[in-house]
Design a protein around this motif. Structure first.
Motif, mmCIF file in Angstrom:
data_model
loop_
_atom_site.group_PDB
_atom_site.id
_atom_site.type_symbol
_atom_site.label_atom_id
_atom_site.label_comp_id
_atom_site.label_asym_id
_atom_site.label_seq_id
_atom_site.Cartn_x
_atom_site.Cartn_y
_atom_site.Cartn_z
ATOM 1 N N ARG A 142 0.821 -1.215 0.000
ATOM 2 C CA ARG A 142 0.000 0.000 0.000
ATOM 3 C C ARG A 142 0.852 1.260 0.000
ATOM 4 O O ARG A 142 0.481 2.255 -0.632
ATOM 5 N N ARG A 143 2.002 1.213 0.702
ATOM 6 C CA ARG A 143 2.759 2.453 0.928
ATOM 7 C C ARG A 143 4.024 2.575 0.082
ATOM 8 O O ARG A 143 4.496 3.685 -0.163
ATOM 9 N N ALA A 144 4.582 1.450 -0.320
ATOM 10 C CA ALA A 144 5.810 1.487 -1.128
ATOM 11 C C ALA A 144 5.713 0.402 -2.189
ATOM 12 O O ALA A 144 6.429 -0.608 -2.140
ATOM 13 N N PRO A 145 4.835 0.561 -3.174
ATOM 14 C CA PRO A 145 4.614 -0.517 -4.150
ATOM 15 C C PRO A 145 5.863 -0.906 -4.929
ATOM 16 O O PRO A 145 6.003 -2.066 -5.325
ATOM 17 N N ALA A 150 9.826 -5.212 -6.033
ATOM 18 C CA ALA A 150 11.211 -5.698 -5.977
ATOM 19 C C ALA A 150 11.308 -6.964 -5.131
ATOM 20 O O ALA A 150 12.059 -7.897 -5.465
ATOM 21 N N VAL A 151 10.560 -7.011 -4.034
ATOM 22 C CA VAL A 151 10.546 -8.211 -3.191
ATOM 23 C C VAL A 151 9.981 -9.391 -3.976
ATOM 24 O O VAL A 151 10.510 -10.515 -3.917
ATOM 25 N N ALA A 153 10.011 -9.855 -7.244
ATOM 26 C CA ALA A 153 10.975 -10.288 -8.258
ATOM 27 C C ALA A 153 12.113 -11.091 -7.631
ATOM 28 O O ALA A 153 12.530 -12.127 -8.167
ATOM 29 N N HIS A 154 12.612 -10.617 -6.486
ATOM 30 C CA HIS A 154 13.709 -11.303 -5.807
ATOM 31 C C HIS A 154 13.255 -12.686 -5.314
ATOM 32 O O HIS A 154 13.966 -13.682 -5.492
ATOM 33 N N THR A 155 12.066 -12.745 -4.712
ATOM 34 C CA THR A 155 11.548 -14.018 -4.190
ATOM 35 C C THR A 155 11.311 -15.007 -5.315
ATOM 36 O O THR A 155 11.666 -16.194 -5.207
ATOM 37 N N ALA A 156 10.695 -14.548 -6.409
ATOM 38 C CA ALA A 156 10.409 -15.439 -7.531
ATOM 39 C C ALA A 156 11.690 -15.992 -8.134
ATOM 40 O O ALA A 156 11.784 -17.182 -8.465
ATOM 41 N N VAL A 262 12.330 -15.559 3.711
ATOM 42 C CA VAL A 262 13.023 -14.899 2.593
ATOM 43 C C VAL A 262 12.303 -13.609 2.221
ATOM 44 O O VAL A 262 12.920 -12.535 2.075
ATOM 45 N N ARG A 263 10.984 -13.682 2.074
ATOM 46 C CA ARG A 263 10.200 -12.503 1.664
ATOM 47 C C ARG A 263 10.320 -11.375 2.690
ATOM 48 O O ARG A 263 10.625 -10.226 2.348
ATOM 49 N N LEU A 264 10.020 -11.704 3.930
ATOM 50 C CA LEU A 264 9.948 -10.661 4.944
ATOM 51 C C LEU A 264 11.318 -10.054 5.242
ATOM 52 O O LEU A 264 11.451 -8.827 5.408
ATOM 53 N N ALA A 265 12.355 -10.900 5.307
ATOM 54 C CA ALA A 265 13.692 -10.372 5.581
ATOM 55 C C ALA A 265 14.180 -9.510 4.423
ATOM 56 O O ALA A 265 14.800 -8.454 4.628
#
Length: 858
Positions: A142-145, A150-151, A153-156, A262-265
């Motif tokens: 919501r605040r920093a799309p 980027a998260v 793309a990195h996770t995928a 991985v996602r959250l960190a």
């Protein structure tokens, strides 16, 4: 200090346990995703089957942004075309309790208006339901799309690298430490991340549980909001999250806690690098789009009926009629009417007893899989001669792991609901040339492996292009412009290198005689073959016909194979069951159990290729000489039935000749399987709508359009109800998965389907991406359910039709709570009758009721 430490450790363990429980709860909304190599059709919303169908759609709509039905515009177009009628809509409104007989008409605009007419006007002309949108968003989303993207793309990228690593040319260092451990070791050195983010990642906790808890604590997320927070993160990339869950549940792969770590960190590091702080992800959901008021809808409905504007009292009365049907629920009424139109027609066709050919002992009995594609083959075969066909789940009761002649890992050839009971292997037959074939298979396999390795190596592809490019170009042109002849040439060359050999399936010696007899007896009973007092009606030849689908350059090839065989071809199961039923000691044991098999009955295996409609008889060399002439006649009639079916199917295939003769149409259908550019080699199970459990006499002679699963059932021979219970709790459930997969891939091709095949890229044996990155695609491709903008699959929930004593059917549901729940929550519908000609009854949680309301109620 020594007293405090145990309390701290216990607290930490409790928090980790709470976290894992909340992750499981959050994951219920995720679709189910099997690897593409063994694509199993499943209900993508299986985790929500404990909820009523409409409630489950609302839940999934908020979490995933899915469309749970066709849009209202499509339903209204179906109404205009006559696919849905006003009578269908009135009946649906009646069943949902929105109208009732005897209620007085409303006085509106100077005229009398029935409640149903007002509701119909709202359904037909009211403002359409807003397009669905995902509402459970993360705070960063919501605040920093840009950070959220980027998260993703990195996770995928990391999921693709880790999960498809076994097919990669270069191994991933540290893979033995798991997804989080490998990522934690590499991420601080990833130059695609900002330096400040890499510095942040050097301080990560060693375990994924603690990494997730650290982020939740930093953001101040209270424990009672953990599940909602984690669900918002899981649904950002539902495809990858769903596949990680499958890996963690089944083969010891990475689990969702690692994925979330991985996602959250990564997200926390990127936010820190941008000078932002992670916020509480558990903000309240935004309000759904505002619906028009019941008063506004009433005014619009009245105008649609051509009546004058209403004064306030009349307007309130009209609004009171429309209020119980929110705009968001209108599509469920449309869906019920859409389904009823087809269901009522089907049940009317099935109601009258069908004439059955008077041959007490047919020339052959052919037991096909219940797959809807077998319906056409059965229909055409019965038209060619004195044959009787039956339907049974295509693994034929043999739940096994199977290893073919070439060796390698054994494949689970059984429904995913059950575990293999034993392992069988294909063995050389004496003097059958198996050694030469095996040597040829090894040669071909080695060549393919060398070619694949060269393509994946760092420098070898350049040399490969120089060495083989002169041949690859013309070969590619031939495969495109003359797919059929090129494939036939390839098959001939393959037979020269690895000629066919005589083999047999070895029934395991370790299986005790009583176990063999029990498996054989259950097999015969489930197939509804005549035994006991009717054993004399067993034909001299009983063919067990599995199926599989041949296609070229098709990641979804396993979706065309047999779901009852775990997404594999059904030939091995047919061979195994036939071998078992032909064993003298098994025949003797069956006779002792009162299930005698005539001495002159021989079981034969076969496999129906559903893409070409050729039926291949298997292990013919084992057939006694006295049966060879009858087998030759049957082979010729199967070829004729297959050619007729191929010509019939040709009419619905895109780009197929419409006015050609039958032979040319059949040839065209078969060429599609060899065409590497063909996106529709066949329609698979598109169109599936019902599951019939009844004797063949209920359906014989009817053209059911290859839309109905047909399972044979003889209620008189199943006085205990065991066979019926087996059918309803296993094959029916698998059919419901198939139906749900096709349903959701049609109504929501972008989230729960796989989109268009034309931009797919395969990721190892994991699945497909649209393009070069992003989320793993779920479900079936658009080309499996539609031809351009024209739907080939009509998205309807499955109808189960059972011919058996009503008390027996109700008893099965009473003993199987999860099955009853599927019906009670309207994921399935059930119509039943006790005897041919009886009116159909509808099962409801409160008991049986007539299938259709009376005409005056409608």
């Amino acid at each position: 200090m020594t007293d405090v430490l145990p309390d701290l450790l216990a607290h930490r363990r409790a928090r980790r346990a709470r976290l894992r429980g909340d992750v499981r709860a959050a994951a219920r909304v995720l679709p189910t995703a099997w690897p593409i190599r063994t694509f199993i059709a499943v209900n993508p919303l299986a985790g929500l089957e404990g909820l009523p169908f409409g409630t489950a759609l609302d839940t999934a709509r908020a979490a995933l942004g899915i469309r749970g039905t066709l849009p209202e515009a499509d339903f209204r177009a179906a109404f205009a075309a006559g696919r849905v009628t006003a009578a269908d809509l009135r009946a649906a409104l009646h069943r949902r309790g929105l109208t009732a007989p005897g209620r007085p008409a409303l006085t509106l605009g100077g005229g009398q208006v029935e409640e149903a007419d007002l509701l119909l006007a709202d359904l037909l002309y009211g403002r359409p339901t807003p397009a669905p949108a995902r509402r459970e968003l993360t705070a960063t989303e919501r605040r920093a799309p840009d950070v959220a993207d980027a998260v993703d793309a990195h996770t995928a990228a990391w999921c693709a690298a880790f999960l498809a690593e076994e097919h990669a040319g270069w191994p991933l260092p540290g893979r033995d430490r798991g997804l989080y451990g490998a990522w934690r070791g590499h991420a601080p050195h990833d130059r695609t991340l900002p330096a400040a983010a890499r510095e942040h990642l050097r301080r990560l906790p060693p375990t994924p549980d603690d990494a997730v808890l650290e982020v939740l604590d930093a953001r101040g997320v209270p424990e009672d909001r953990w599940a909602a927070t984690l669900r918002a993160h899981l649904t950002r990339l539902p495809g990858w999250a769903a596949h990680v869950r499958w890996r963690g549940d089944r083969d010891g792969g990475p689990d969702l806690v690692e994925y979330l770590a991985v996602r959250l960190a990564c997200e926390e590091a990127l936010l820190a690098a941008a000078g932002a702080t992670g916020a509480d992800d558990a903000e309240p959901l935004p309000a759904p789009p505002e619906e028009p008021s019941a008063r506004a809808r009433a005014q619009a409905a009245v105008r649609a009926l051509g009546l004058a504007e209403l004064p306030a009292p009349a307007l309130e009365a009209a609004a009171a009629v429309l209020g119980p049907l929110p705009v968001s629920a209108r599509t469920l009424v449309w869906l019920e009417a859409y389904e009823a139109h087809h269901r009522d027609a089907l049940l009317a066709a099935l109601r009258a007893p069908r004439p059955v050919a008077a041959h007490r002992r047919p020339a052959a009995q052919v037991v096909c899989c219940i797959d809807v594609r077998s319906e056409g083959l059965r229909r055409h075969l019965e038209a060619t001669g004195p044959y009787e066909t039956l339907g049974s789940a295509g693994f034929f009761g043999v739940a096994m792991a199977f290893r073919d002649l070439a060796g390698g890992p054994a494949a689970d050839q059984c429904p995913v609901l059950v575990r293999p009971r034993f392992e069988l292997a294909e063995e050389p037959a004496a003097g059958g040339g198996a050694a030469r074939r095996l040597a040829g298979l090894r040669t071909l396999g080695g060549a393919r492996e060398a070619f694949g390795t060269a393509k994946e190596d760092l420098l070898a592809p350049f040399a490969l292009a120089e060495a083989a490019g002169w041949a690859a170009g013309p070969l590619a042109a031939a495969r495109t412009l003359a797919a059929g002849p090129t494939a036939a040439l390839g098959e001939r060359l393959g037979r020269l290198v690895a000629p066919p050999a005589r083999t047999a399936v070895d029934v395991p010696a370790g299986l005790a005689p009583e176990e063999r007899a029990a498996v054989a007896e259950a097999c015969l009973a489930t197939m509804a073959l005549p035994t006991g007092g009717r054993a004399g009606e067993l034909a001299p030849l009983v063919v067990l016909c599995g199926h599989g689908g041949t296609s070229t350059n098709n990641p979804y090839a396993s979706a065309l194979d047999c779901g009852a065989c775990g997404g594999h071809r059904g030939g091995p199961n047919a061979r195994s069951a036939a071998a078992l039923l032909n064993l003298p000691d098994v025949r003797a044991a069956l006779a002792e159990r009162g299930t005698a098999v005539p001495a002159d009955t021989w079981f034969v295996a076969a496999e129906h290729d559903t893409a070409t409609d050729r039926v291949r008889l298997l292990d013919v060399h084992l057939t006694p000489p006295g049966h060879r002439a009858a087998l030759d006649r049957l082979a010729a009639d199967l070829a004729e039935a297959g050619a007729r079916l191929a010509a019939e199917r040709c009419a619905a295939l895109p780009g197929a000749p419409r006015r050609a003769g039958r032979r040319r149409r059949a040839r065209h259908v078969r060429s599609r399987a060899a065409d590497w550019a063909q996106v529709v080699p066949e329609w698979g199970l598109a169109g599936n709508a019902a599951f019939v459990v009844a004797p063949r006499s209920t359906t014989v002679g009817l053209d059911l359009g290859r839309r109905v699963f047909l399972h044979s059932y003889d209620a008189a021979a199943d006085t205990s109800g065991v066979v019926l219970e087996t059918i309803l709790t296993a094959p029916l459930v698998v059919a419901q998965w198939i139906n749900a997969q096709y349903y959701f891939s049609t109504v929501d091709p972008e989230v729960l389907g796989a989109g268009t095949k034309t931009v797919h890229n395969v990721v190892g044996d994991v699945g497909v991406l649209s393009g070069t990155g992003g989320d793993l695609r779920l479900g079936l491709p658009w080309q499996s359910v539609a031809d351009g903008d024209r739907l080939v699959h009509e998205p309807m929930r499955l109808l189960a039709v059972v011919e058996a004593p009503l008390a027996r059917t109700a008893g099965v549901l009473a003993r199987n709570r999860e099955l009853a729940q599927l019906f009670a929550n309207e994921w399935l519908a059930l119509a039943a009758r006790e005897h041919p000609g009886d009116p159909w009854q509808r099962w409801t949680p409160s008991g049986w009721a007539p299938w259709s309301p009376t005409e005056e109620d409608r």
